[in-house]
Design an enzyme around this catalytic site. Structure first.
Site, PDB file in Angstrom:
ATOM      1  N   GLU A  77       0.879  -1.157   0.000  1.00 39.86           N
ATOM      2  CA  GLU A  77       0.000   0.000   0.000  1.00 39.86           C
ATOM      3  C   GLU A  77       0.922   1.214   0.000  1.00 39.86           C
ATOM      4  OE1 GLU A  77      -1.752  -1.250   3.673  1.00 39.86           O
ATOM      5  OE2 GLU A  77      -3.656  -1.675   2.698  1.00 39.86           O
ATOM      6  N   TYR A 195       3.079   5.926  13.594  1.00 41.56           N
ATOM      7  CA  TYR A 195       2.114   5.703  12.507  1.00 41.56           C
ATOM      8  C   TYR A 195       0.892   6.596  12.674  1.00 41.56           C
ATOM      9  CZ  TYR A 195       3.876   2.038   9.477  1.00 41.56           C
ATOM     10  OH  TYR A 195       4.578   1.368   8.524  1.00 41.56           O
TER      11      TYR A 195
HETATM   12  C1  FAD Z   1       4.819  -8.662   3.117  1.00 45.35           C
HETATM   13  C2  FAD Z   1       5.265  -7.249   2.991  1.00 45.35           C
HETATM   14  C3  FAD Z   1       4.331  -6.232   2.951  1.00 45.35           C
HETATM   15  C4  FAD Z   1       4.758  -4.901   2.856  1.00 45.35           C
HETATM   16  N1  FAD Z   1       3.822  -3.910   2.779  1.00 45.35           N
HETATM   17  C5  FAD Z   1       4.228  -2.647   2.590  1.00 45.35           C
HETATM   18  C6  FAD Z   1       3.293  -1.615   2.361  1.00 45.35           C
HETATM   19  O1  FAD Z   1       2.085  -1.850   2.359  1.00 45.35           O
HETATM   20  N2  FAD Z   1       3.749  -0.348   2.154  1.00 45.35           N
HETATM   21  C7  FAD Z   1       5.070  -0.060   2.146  1.00 45.35           C
HETATM   22  O2  FAD Z   1       5.436   1.097   1.912  1.00 45.35           O
HETATM   23  N3  FAD Z   1       5.991  -1.021   2.391  1.00 45.35           N
HETATM   24  C8  FAD Z   1       5.604  -2.291   2.609  1.00 45.35           C
HETATM   25  N4  FAD Z   1       6.520  -3.262   2.820  1.00 45.35           N
HETATM   26  C9  FAD Z   1       7.885  -2.854   3.196  1.00 45.35           C
HETATM   27  C10 FAD Z   1       8.834  -2.576   2.068  1.00 45.35           C
HETATM   28  O3  FAD Z   1       8.711  -3.519   1.048  1.00 45.35           O
HETATM   29  C11 FAD Z   1      10.239  -2.612   2.664  1.00 45.35           C
HETATM   30  O4  FAD Z   1      10.305  -1.656   3.697  1.00 45.35           O
HETATM   31  C12 FAD Z   1      11.345  -2.304   1.702  1.00 45.35           C
HETATM   32  O5  FAD Z   1      11.204  -3.060   0.535  1.00 45.35           O
HETATM   33  C13 FAD Z   1      12.685  -2.579   2.391  1.00 45.35           C
HETATM   34  O6  FAD Z   1      13.720  -2.274   1.505  1.00 45.35           O
HETATM   35  P1  FAD Z   1      15.233  -2.310   1.995  1.00 45.35           P
HETATM   36  O7  FAD Z   1      16.057  -2.071   0.800  1.00 45.35           O
HETATM   37  O8  FAD Z   1      15.388  -1.428   3.150  1.00 45.35           O
HETATM   38  O9  FAD Z   1      15.463  -3.780   2.530  1.00 45.35           O
HETATM   39  P2  FAD Z   1      15.360  -5.137   1.712  1.00 45.35           P
HETATM   40  O10 FAD Z   1      14.464  -4.982   0.562  1.00 45.35           O
HETATM   41  O11 FAD Z   1      15.045  -6.192   2.668  1.00 45.35           O
HETATM   42  O12 FAD Z   1      16.810  -5.307   1.107  1.00 45.35           O
HETATM   43  C14 FAD Z   1      17.907  -5.770   1.805  1.00 45.35           C
HETATM   44  C15 FAD Z   1      18.784  -6.473   0.793  1.00 45.35           C
HETATM   45  O13 FAD Z   1      20.023  -6.798   1.378  1.00 45.35           O
HETATM   46  C16 FAD Z   1      20.404  -8.088   0.946  1.00 45.35           C
HETATM   47  N5  FAD Z   1      21.345  -8.610   1.936  1.00 45.35           N
HETATM   48  C17 FAD Z   1      21.047  -9.141   3.137  1.00 45.35           C
HETATM   49  N6  FAD Z   1      22.178  -9.438   3.779  1.00 45.35           N
HETATM   50  C18 FAD Z   1      23.200  -9.066   2.995  1.00 45.35           C
HETATM   51  C19 FAD Z   1      24.598  -9.091   3.147  1.00 45.35           C
HETATM   52  N7  FAD Z   1      25.162  -9.516   4.268  1.00 45.35           N
HETATM   53  N8  FAD Z   1      25.351  -8.671   2.125  1.00 45.35           N
HETATM   54  C20 FAD Z   1      24.794  -8.214   0.979  1.00 45.35           C
HETATM   55  N9  FAD Z   1      23.450  -8.137   0.802  1.00 45.35           N
HETATM   56  C21 FAD Z   1      22.678  -8.552   1.808  1.00 45.35           C
HETATM   57  C22 FAD Z   1      19.101  -8.834   0.901  1.00 45.35           C
HETATM   58  O14 FAD Z   1      19.190  -9.993   0.104  1.00 45.35           O
HETATM   59  C23 FAD Z   1      18.185  -7.782   0.315  1.00 45.35           C
HETATM   60  O15 FAD Z   1      18.185  -7.809  -1.088  1.00 45.35           O
HETATM   61  C24 FAD Z   1       6.139  -4.597   2.855  1.00 45.35           C
HETATM   62  C25 FAD Z   1       7.076  -5.626   2.866  1.00 45.35           C
HETATM   63  C26 FAD Z   1       6.651  -6.937   2.924  1.00 45.35           C
HETATM   64  C27 FAD Z   1       7.681  -8.021   2.914  1.00 45.35           C
END
Ligand code: FAD
Length: 583
Positions: A77, A195
């Site tokens: 969302e 929130y």
């Molecule tokens: C089920 C679900 C529902 C959601 N609903 C919403 C919503 O409604 N609205 C909204 O805004 N957001 C929502 N989110 C949240 C949003 O998707 C996340 O906050 C966002 O995608 C996080 O991005 P990030 O890059 O911070 O972390 P991540 O996308 O988790 O990326 C971290 C990356 O680091 C990599 N990694 C891990 N360890 C290492 C390492 N040691 N070395 C190198 N790489 C590594 C992982 O493989 C991954 O690719 C939802 C997420 C989920 C799972």
């Protein structure tokens, strides 16, 4: 963003030679690369993204096909005030029409097909629940107001269930909030307060999900793939199959420090990357989808509670020992039983009757209903029938539905097993039961392929914490070249579990370490808008017009004290800072 702030920063001196090392190829890492190159003038081939998996996108990934079945761990969302997110995607060309941006595509799609839910909460096998009010008792209303006023510093380690009475957890407001935001009663009250403040603008339309936005396809195809392709075309260097597990850090004088080397395992081989003077390091220090396991129609997802290999959490644990300013990962990742839940993607082939039934019953065509919560489901299940196709290669005879259950441990109401022990088929039967289709289960199941995913850290970012110190700041005190990005980082006033937060940390990190003279897009502060406040007050009270009887009883003897309190409140309203946006 004020247009006045849309300036181009002055080119930083020596930028041509600077290198950047970004750990994590989720949206936080990708956005960091974009801001370094687009706003910071960095040479794209000097920007390196290390990603553990062999796929980009992190938590926003998706995969599958119509035959094997599709998988999307999350469905998001979004909302119009995700300022940094829309700034980023206002630059990225859409995959389907490179003359338009992802923002153009998303906006057009929402203008054509607006979310306006007519069937938000159900019970008794898909009967519409009465949600004409938020269902708050007077005590619940008072507790909500108190929560908005109390300073965060007074809420260290407090849980939601310690603040609210049991009646609150049976209210429609709780059903909305907990199903949209994945809150559990044992989660951090500070996060819930944030929130409540940050999304005040959504309370008046919460029962219809008005103001919630969707993308054209799931977010991997609509956001991640266009972003990665755009960065690749510019020349950004992506290093997949690489797990970063430690950093070498040099302490300088005056409490300053710098990362001097990055330790990693790349395609099975240990490797050290030396960080030269002036180069920059960005760490995603946690991932809510770390160690996800996937089941199938005939297999329940196993659990992966490995405490030794947990990706960027392990990296965070390793470096947190070196500096207290890096936060305390153990606050978030020490209790998998309280941070897990299961989502599922249901691929339906040659059975359009299922979506037709949902449309007929709910009054919403796919893409306009948003999340529907089955409130009396023991697993607290919710479903979303997004705009079809949800995947670009999805044929006309296939529909895809996405859902989740916030409680995996209790036995189901129809399938007498905990959700995490259930195969995709069993979850599907439980779902059809709650959708009022018990009599049609045998007819529908052969058309279904439900793939569950168990995510042990999905709500780890919501675990109770102190108001400061448990999460690192984006640029921790003393850092000359290290920044933290993602969901486990402190951004004052902002929430976690949103795409916006990850992009915002990327902007703060990139602009901050490059010392760009360009302002970070400020947070939207709808909670300061009197129109929004009044609309929220009416919604909480369940009235069209506020009258004297809706106000607390006034004891004439206490009137002077009340006036004093009012004056104190008025005078403690923060001053407008220079350049601050007032909406
Ligand atoms: C089920 C679900 C529902 C959601 N609903 C919403 C919503 O409604 N609205 C909204 O805004 N957001 C929502 N989110 C949240 C949003 O998707 C996340 O906050 C966002 O995608 C996080 O991005 P990030 O890059 O911070 O972390 P991540 O996308 O988790 O990326 C971290 C990356 O680091 C990599 N990694 C891990 N360890 C290492 C390492 N040691 N070395 C190198 N790489 C590594 C992982 O493989 C991954 O690719 C939802 C997420 C989920 C799972």
């Amino acid at each position: 963003m004020k247009n006045y702030d849309r300036v181009h920063a002055t080119k930083p001196e020596g930028i041509e030679k600077k290198k950047a090392y970004i750990v994590g190829g989720g949206i936080a890492g990708l956005a960091t690369a974009a801001f370094l190159v687009e706003d910071g003038y960095m040479t794209p081939s000097n920007v390196n993204v290390f990603e553990q998996r062999h796929q980009h996108g992190g938590s926003m990934d998706a995969s599958g096909d119509p035959v094997k079945g599709y998988v999307s761990r999350g469905e998001r969302e979004l909302e119009p005030w995700m300022e940094c997110l829309w700034y980023l995607f206002g630059m990225v060309p859409s995959l389907e029409d490179p003359n338009r941006t992802v923002l153009d595509e998303t906006r057009e799609c929402n203008e054509k097909l607006r979310i306006d839910s007519q069937y938000r909460l159900t019970e008794n096998c898909f009967q519409k629940r009465d949600y004409s009010t938020l269902g708050l008792t007077k005590q619940d209303q008072d507790d909500m107001v108190r929560l908005m006023l109390v300073p965060e510093e007074e809420l260290d380690n407090v849980t939601i269930e310690q603040w609210f009475k049991p009646s609150f957890f049976k209210s429609n407001l709780w059903y909305y909030w907990s199903s949209m935001l994945a809150f559990q009663p044992w989660h951090s009250l500070i996060e819930m307060k944030r929130y409540t403040m940050r999304f005040t603008q959504h309370l008046p339309g919460v029962d219809h999900l008005r103001g919630i936005l969707h993308t054209k396809y799931q977010q991997n195809d609509s956001m991640i793939i266009p972003l990665v392709r755009w960065l690749q075309e510019k020349g950004v260097n992506f290093v997949l199959g690489t797990t970063v597990n430690d950093l070498d850090i040099r302490k300088d004088k005056d409490q300053k420090f710098a990362v001097t080397a990055i330790q990693m395992i790349t395609n099975g081989e240990p490797k050290t990357v030396v960080v030269d003077e002036g180069d920059l390091v960005f760490i995603t220090n946690g991932s809510m989808t770390q160690n996800t396991t996937t089941g199938s129609m005939h297999e329940a997802p196993s659990r992966n509670d490995d405490q030794v290999n947990r990706g960027c959490f392990t990296l965070w644990e390793n470096i947190a020992k070196k500096n207290p300013a890096f936060g305390r990962p153990e606050r978030f990742i020490s209790n998998n039983a309280k941070t897990s839940w299961i989502s599922y993607t249901l691929t339906i082939t040659d059975y359009p009757e299922l979506f037709d039934y949902v449309t007929r019953t709910t009054g919403n065509i796919p893409g306009t209903g948003g999340v529907i919560t089955l409130t009396d489901s023991a697993w607290f299940m919710s479903i979303n029938c997004p705009m079809q196709p949800m995947f670009p290669d999805q044929p006309d005879n296939v529909q895809v539905l996405w859902g989740y259950g916030l409680y995996y441990a209790p036995k189901g109401n129809y399938i007498q097993k905990p959700m995490n022990e259930c195969t995709g088929e069993e979850i599907c039967k439980e779902l059809l039961y709650h959708m009022g289709l018990k009599d049609k289960i045998d007819e529908i199941i052969p058309h279904c392929n439900l793939i569950p995913t168990m995510m042990p850290y999905i709500t780890s970012q919501f675990m109770p914490r102190r108001s400061s110190g448990d999460r690192p700041e984006v640029i921790p005190a003393g850092s000359t070249n290290l920044a933290f990005i993602g969901q486990y980082v402190e951004i004052p006033g902002d929430v976690v579990f949103t795409v916006e937060t990850s992009v915002r940390t990327a902007m703060v990190a990139a602009y901050g370490l490059l010392k760009l003279d360009k302002p970070v897009t400020p947070l939207f502060t709808g909670q300061n808008d009197i129109r929004i406040i009044v609309a929220c007050a009416k919604k909480m009270l369940g009235v069209e017009k506020i009258t004297l009887k809706d106000l607390p009883p006034i004891n004439p003897l206490k009137l002077p004290a009340m006036i004093d309190q009012l004056l104190e409140a008025v005078n403690s309203v923060p001053k407008i800072k220079e350049g601050e946006v007032i909406y």
